[in-house]
Enzyme design. Sequence first.
Site, mmCIF file in Angstrom:
data_model
loop_
_atom_site.group_PDB
_atom_site.id
_atom_site.type_symbol
_atom_site.label_atom_id
_atom_site.label_comp_id
_atom_site.label_asym_id
_atom_site.label_seq_id
_atom_site.Cartn_x
_atom_site.Cartn_y
_atom_site.Cartn_z
ATOM 1 N N GLU A 69 0.802 -1.237 0.000
ATOM 2 C CA GLU A 69 0.000 0.000 0.000
ATOM 3 C C GLU A 69 0.834 1.286 0.000
ATOM 4 O O GLU A 69 0.536 2.218 0.730
ATOM 5 C CB GLU A 69 -0.934 0.012 1.219
HETATM 6 C C1 TNX Z 1 -4.397 -3.827 4.830
HETATM 7 S S1 TNX Z 1 -2.817 -6.293 4.455
HETATM 8 C C2 TNX Z 1 -3.105 -3.659 5.288
HETATM 9 C C3 TNX Z 1 -2.880 -3.250 6.676
HETATM 10 C C4 TNX Z 1 -4.169 -3.024 7.411
HETATM 11 C C5 TNX Z 1 -5.140 -4.109 7.049
HETATM 12 C C6 TNX Z 1 -6.413 -4.059 7.805
HETATM 13 C C7 TNX Z 1 -1.750 -5.269 4.223
HETATM 14 C C8 TNX Z 1 -0.530 -5.770 3.619
HETATM 15 N N1 TNX Z 1 -1.991 -3.992 4.562
HETATM 16 O O1 TNX Z 1 -2.088 -2.093 6.715
HETATM 17 O O2 TNX Z 1 -3.906 -3.060 8.769
HETATM 18 O O3 TNX Z 1 -5.422 -3.989 5.676
HETATM 19 O O4 TNX Z 1 -7.190 -5.179 7.558
#
Ligand code: TNX
Length: 516
Positions: free
Chosen positions: A329
């Site tokens: 992300e």
């Molecule tokens: C996505 S899964 C994220 C996390 C958040 C999560 C909450 C991932 C690699 N990144 O930063 O905590 O969703 O469900």
Amino acid sequence: MKKNVMASIAAIVLMQLSVSCQKPIPTDLSKINLIPAPVHLNATGSSFQLNESTNIYVTEGNEALRRVAQVLAGEVESVTGLKLHVSEVPELPVKGISLTVGSANKELGSEGYKLSVNERLVALTANEVEGVFRGVQSLVQMLGVNGKMQEHWLIPSGDITDYPQYAYRGMMLDVARHFFSVDDVKRVIDLAAIYKLNVLHLHLTDDQGWRIEIKSWPKLTTIGGSTEVGGGEGGFYTQEDYKEIVRYASQRYITIVPEIDMPGHTNAAVVAYPELNGNGMKAELYTGTEVGFSTLATQKEVTYQFVDDVIRELAAITDGPYIHIGGDESHVTKEKDYVYFINRAKDIVKKYNKTMIGWDEIAHANVDDTDIVQYWAKDANAKLGVKKGAKVLMSPSKRTYLDMKYDSTSHIGLDWAALIEVEQSYNWTLETLVDGIGKENILGIESPLWTETVETMDDIEYLVFPRLIGHAEIGWSPVNHLNWENYKQRLAEHGNFLHNLEVNFYQSSQVTWEIE
Ligand code: TNX
């Protein structure tokens, strides 16, 4: 007076007679509800009965094996109240419990074990002490899970040959969104070990907090560790705390995988050291739950000095082979800067002799067969990683995300990926999930617990149990042993076991729990 002494002697003789003449009590090993289900099991219909004079024997001079025997003695005591003695002996005994290594059985690998039980002897053998430790968990479950046995402490007779299908069976705990103490982490380790998990991944850094002391960049923790989601006081592990976690885990044959999430999810770091900030805005401590707004300055050399120092210090206190660099992300990092950053981070991880793991987006960088891509969101990323030769670690958010609510009534948890009831979390297989990604491409399974809504140990236990138990079986047991109808009956009996361990598990209405 005289009469009393005689009476006492008679009583003692009678007691001894009753011990030595005790009739074996028939039991059925095939009815024992082990999770994960073992590979091969052959029941012989009788039993070994534990009592206070049962000895645990280990071969002389193997310190690690003696430690595992002590673990077994401790578990037996907490389940049965019986204090078993551990003795080192030069040769295998013919009665009691014996733990040995070195059977050189290829099929068993490093984690497999063989358990042979008759009326006089419980013999647990493995190639490595690690295998003995996994087998000990089966023994503990035999004593703890089946309510009826608890009166007599019977171990059903027969043979088990057991070994895992996947090398990596893990859970992830996010200690960045909410911080958890060393003792909380130890409890997670203890509970994971019962189900033969072998990895605990610690998500040590994120926008809301930096949780691991880095001596060359001290403000990461003094400033970056000072809060958490909701504005609580946060916290961090000193390097001594972290080493203690690594030591505790390794004694339970669990590898710690530390994650430093980069180049996104770095708000806490760039608040502490603004020269690392790449998003062009002034950063402030953050206690919300948005994602994707922060980035390191990927074009500045100081950033790579920072990454080098962090990975160097972390690698030096991590005994396992992996360092996780995050990589998810990074919405405000340009694609070309992202790829450049991951490539350089990879070189730094290699420089410190570790294997890089990253979330599935890292497949866009120069990954190869020495790297691990952790699938969580996009099939295309996982496939791209496989095409480049990388192994995939499976954490599909719709199945394994422990932070998802069970149903709309769950009092904590998120729901962006799915509502994940117990059946949804169990009823799938690793090798059929993504087209074109087969067993040979998969390193294993990991269940992440993100902690935006998780504040206490009770919260952790509620979301983790029982879903993690099903994931443990998916990673360990052969695919033809995975069956929801059968599993939910076995799980039902674990209700009592979890209850006795004071685990605050979710009592899903999909399972007919047996709790006394
Ligand atoms: C996505 S899964 C994220 C996390 C958040 C999560 C909450 C991932 C690699 N990144 O930063 O905590 O969703 O469900």
